[in-house]
Design a protein around this motif. Structure first.
Motif, PDB file in Angstrom:
ATOM      1  N   UNK A   1       1.102  -1.135   0.129  1.00 51.34           N
ATOM      2  CA  UNK A   1      -0.018   0.171  -0.075  1.00 51.34           C
ATOM      3  C   UNK A   1       1.111   1.326   0.019  1.00 51.34           C
ATOM      4  N   UNK A   2       0.833   1.996  -0.999  1.00 51.80           N
ATOM      5  CA  UNK A   2       1.691   3.058  -1.298  1.00 51.80           C
ATOM      6  C   UNK A   2       1.076   4.572  -1.218  1.00 51.80           C
ATOM      7  N   UNK A   3      -0.153   4.590  -1.795  1.00 49.80           N
ATOM      8  CA  UNK A   3      -0.677   5.866  -2.268  1.00 49.80           C
ATOM      9  C   UNK A   3      -1.774   6.258  -1.380  1.00 49.80           C
ATOM     10  N   UNK A   4      -1.450   6.989  -0.218  1.00 44.68           N
ATOM     11  CA  UNK A   4      -2.503   7.230   0.874  1.00 44.68           C
ATOM     12  C   UNK A   4      -2.053   8.442   1.369  1.00 44.68           C
ATOM     13  N   UNK A   5      -3.117   9.330   2.045  1.00 47.94           N
ATOM     14  CA  UNK A   5      -2.356  10.485   2.859  1.00 47.94           C
ATOM     15  C   UNK A   5      -2.743  10.308   4.322  1.00 47.94           C
ATOM     16  N   UNK A   6      -1.612  10.791   5.011  1.00 46.22           N
ATOM     17  CA  UNK A   6      -1.614  10.935   6.383  1.00 46.22           C
ATOM     18  C   UNK A   6      -2.703  11.487   7.032  1.00 46.22           C
TER      19      UNK A   6
ATOM     20  N   UNK B   1       1.927 -11.315   3.285  1.00 47.29           N
ATOM     21  CA  UNK B   1       2.695 -10.320   3.963  1.00 47.29           C
ATOM     22  C   UNK B   1       2.213  -8.969   3.497  1.00 47.29           C
ATOM     23  N   UNK B   2       1.961  -7.941   4.204  1.00 50.59           N
ATOM     24  CA  UNK B   2       1.788  -6.648   3.804  1.00 50.59           C
ATOM     25  C   UNK B   2       2.683  -5.607   4.238  1.00 50.59           C
ATOM     26  N   UNK B   3       3.216  -4.867   3.416  1.00 54.46           N
ATOM     27  CA  UNK B   3       4.208  -3.654   3.477  1.00 54.46           C
ATOM     28  C   UNK B   3       3.432  -2.363   3.222  1.00 54.46           C
ATOM     29  N   UNK B   4       3.310  -1.555   4.321  1.00 54.16           N
ATOM     30  CA  UNK B   4       2.784  -0.225   3.808  1.00 54.16           C
ATOM     31  C   UNK B   4       3.807   0.992   3.909  1.00 54.16           C
ATOM     32  N   UNK B   5       3.988   1.720   2.752  1.00 59.35           N
ATOM     33  CA  UNK B   5       5.089   2.564   2.458  1.00 59.35           C
ATOM     34  C   UNK B   5       4.622   3.916   2.751  1.00 59.35           C
ATOM     35  N   UNK B   6       5.452   4.608   3.200  1.00 59.39           N
ATOM     36  CA  UNK B   6       5.060   6.118   3.444  1.00 59.39           C
ATOM     37  C   UNK B   6       6.181   6.772   3.713  1.00 59.39           C
ATOM     38  N   UNK B   7       6.099   8.225   3.307  1.00 63.73           N
ATOM     39  CA  UNK B   7       7.334   9.308   3.349  1.00 63.73           C
ATOM     40  C   UNK B   7       7.425   9.963   4.936  1.00 63.73           C
TER      41      UNK B   7
ATOM     42  N   UNK C   1     -10.511  17.988   2.431  1.00 64.21           N
ATOM     43  CA  UNK C   1      -9.687  16.978   1.985  1.00 64.21           C
ATOM     44  C   UNK C   1      -9.357  16.673   0.542  1.00 64.21           C
ATOM     45  N   UNK C   2     -10.736  16.938  -0.195  1.00 63.11           N
ATOM     46  CA  UNK C   2     -10.399  16.487  -1.578  1.00 63.11           C
ATOM     47  C   UNK C   2      -9.630  17.814  -2.115  1.00 63.11           C
ATOM     48  N   UNK C   3      -9.983  18.797  -1.821  1.00 61.16           N
ATOM     49  CA  UNK C   3      -9.037  20.064  -2.077  1.00 61.16           C
ATOM     50  C   UNK C   3      -7.711  20.004  -1.846  1.00 61.16           C
ATOM     51  N   UNK C   4      -7.355  19.556  -0.960  1.00 63.18           N
ATOM     52  CA  UNK C   4      -6.036  19.244  -0.194  1.00 63.18           C
ATOM     53  C   UNK C   4      -5.244  18.313  -1.144  1.00 63.18           C
ATOM     54  N   UNK C   5      -6.114  17.143  -1.355  1.00 65.04           N
ATOM     55  CA  UNK C   5      -5.603  16.200  -2.171  1.00 65.04           C
ATOM     56  C   UNK C   5      -5.227  16.593  -3.550  1.00 65.04           C
ATOM     57  N   UNK C   6      -6.032  17.351  -4.199  1.00 63.48           N
ATOM     58  CA  UNK C   6      -5.915  18.044  -5.292  1.00 63.48           C
ATOM     59  C   UNK C   6      -4.630  18.892  -5.452  1.00 63.48           C
TER      60      UNK C   6
END
Length: 486
Positions: free
Chosen positions: A61-66, A86-92, A247-252
């Motif tokens: 899982x890579x693309x998500x917002x904190x 196995x599940x790997x959650x990748x975040x910055x 959140x939609x505005x911030x996501x954009x």
């Protein structure tokens, strides 16, 4: 890279009892033309017999917002169906609020978070997700995905075993189909172009989807987890969870900034969307041009195996048209010169690797132009924002796109002497410019940057006099012997 995508037959999801259609994509290390592909008819999909699915696939899982996400429920959904996967959650950066993976499920031990941000406490090997993957396949899962049957993942693995060098994707909803896109990345021309296509072959898909690929293929990508995902994945391989209004505005905003970063990272200046709209990420009138000083007529990008950035060519065309209009209004006798005339003969445009436009004019007409007259003493910006100046490398003039952006048109003054069009001094940056004055009696014209421009007569003889025989059919870079490659 080329991706073939085929539609598999519908199958029944056990718990939801709905029809799920999924697509498969196949990558080819090829830049050739469209390749037709007729998939075999599949009546049944068999379960892979080699290994249990949990030992074959790692979920990423890579693309998500904190600031707002559904990762916990997404992970729990997969663990409910595949307890040992196995599940790997990748975040910055570490998600906050913290992710809540139910501790009541013993499978939580198989869930691992990988923070890509550098840390003095974490060694490099532990923040490089590819090194944590021990399975043959990886499944990229978008945020807010639910699964309630083993069959879809088993079917995707079964399909990928038939085309191991590919990517298999499946929509997360049976109600929405995925769009097929052609992705054209041209490093030499600094461009990225998207277009919608129909058929079996595509380079990327649009729409929310699962993506299954071999781990070895993932390891070949320059930056496999680069955001925004999966956009960066498809650029490199060519190449909804309901939120609040805020959140939609911030996501954009976040997506736009990530896309700009992505294009900047790969030095893409022009992006043509599938809708036909063009987005520019190169230089403008208010910014410096995309390349630095020019030595021996060779811009730096030629040494990188690239041509002139498209934004520079666009700005150069605007400057040339402005100069043509200004000279016409002043009544100055002028003609297209050198490499610019060569480009006009070949395509009616600037040569794709050229960095300037060359114009010759009659020296006796110089004082007819108020801007040339003023530029004799000091640089001057005209009423349209173009900078006129006398060049430091010879007795000629330059018109720049702006005071900041020094993409320019050269204006060379000639006069007739003993039947030869000559000049007062050698132009240190341009050689072999003198020619018999009968090429200008009478003058001709040629199509260039979208308009008719005065030119010498007998253009072929004129160009071969300056560049040698065959110059029109086989033009060369200004100083090809300086290039470090053929």
């Amino acid at each position: 890279m080329r991706i073939k995508f085929t539609r598999l037959i519908a199958f029944v999801v056990v718990f939801a009892n709905v029809i799920v259609i999924y697509y498969s994509l196949r990558l080819f290390v090829s830049f050739g033309g469209f390749q037709a592909y007729t998939p075999p008819t599949i009546k049944t999909v068999t379960k892979p017999a080699t290994k249990h699915i949990s030992k074959l696939v790692t979920i990423i899982i890579r693309e998500f917002e904190s600031f707002e996400n559904d990762v916990s429920a997404t992970v729990q959904s997969f663990l409910n169906v595949f307890p040992n996967i196995q599940v790997i959650i990748v975040y910055d950066s570490i998600p906050y609020p913290a992710l809540d993976i139910s501790s009541r499920n013993s499978s939580v031990k198989n869930v691992k978070g990988v923070n890509l941000s550098p840390s003095l406490k974490v060694p490099f090997i532990e923040r490089y997700p590819v090194l944590s993957i021990k399975t043959k396949y990886v499944l990229f899962v978008p945020d807010s995905t639910r699964i309630n049957s083993r069959q879809i993942l088993q079917s995707m693995v079964s399909e990928l075993t038939k085309q191991p060098d590919g990517i298999v994707v499946a929509p997360v909803s049976s109600k929405k189909e995925l769009g097929c896109l052609r992705v054209n990345v041209n490093i030499r021309e600094w461009t990225l172009k998207y277009s919608l296509i129909k058929g079996n072959v595509c380079d990327a898909v649009s729409g929310k989807h699962l993506a299954l690929m071999e781990t070895e293929l993932l390891k070949q990508l320059p930056d496999p987890f680069l955001l925004p995902f999966p956009h960066s994945l498809y650029v490199q391989t060519s190449p909804l969870f309901v939120k609040s209004h805020h959140a939609q505005w911030k996501q954009k905003q976040v997506d736009n900034e990530r896309l700009k970063h992505l294009y900047k990272l790969f030095q893409l200046k022009e992006v043509v969307r599938e809708t036909g709209t063009t987005e520019w990420y190169g230089c403008t009138r208010d910014t410096p041009r995309c390349f630095g000083p020019i030595l021996d007529l060779m811009p730096s990008y030629l040494f990188e195996g690239k041509w002139t950035p498209p934004c520079c060519l666009s700005n150069l065309r605007k400057t040339a048209k402005h100069v043509f209009n200004s000279l016409d209004e002043a009544g100055i006798r002028y003609w297209l010169e050198a490499g610019s005339l060569l480009g006009a003969m070949r395509s009616g445009d600037i040569l794709p690797w050229d960095h300037d436009v060359d114009i010759g004019f009659n020296r006796d007409d110089l004082l007819r132009s108020q801007w040339l007259k003023k530029a004799k003493d000091k640089p001057v910006v005209d009423s349209k924002g173009f900078l006129w100046e006398k060049a430091t490398g010879g007795n000629f003039y330059r018109v720049n796109y702006s005071k900041t952006n020094k993409i320019y048109v050269n204006l060379f003054p000639f006069y007739s002497k003993n039947g030869t069009m000559t000049k007062d001094a050698w132009f240190t940056s341009h050689k072999n410019m003198e020619f018999p004055d009968n090429f200008l009696h009478p003058m001709s014209s040629i199509e260039f940057v979208g308009r008719q421009v005065p030119s010498p007569n007998n253009i072929r003889d004129f160009l071969e006099l300056k560049f040698g025989r065959g110059a029109i059919e086989s033009p060369e870079y200004p100083n090809p012997s300086r290039l470090p490659f053929p």
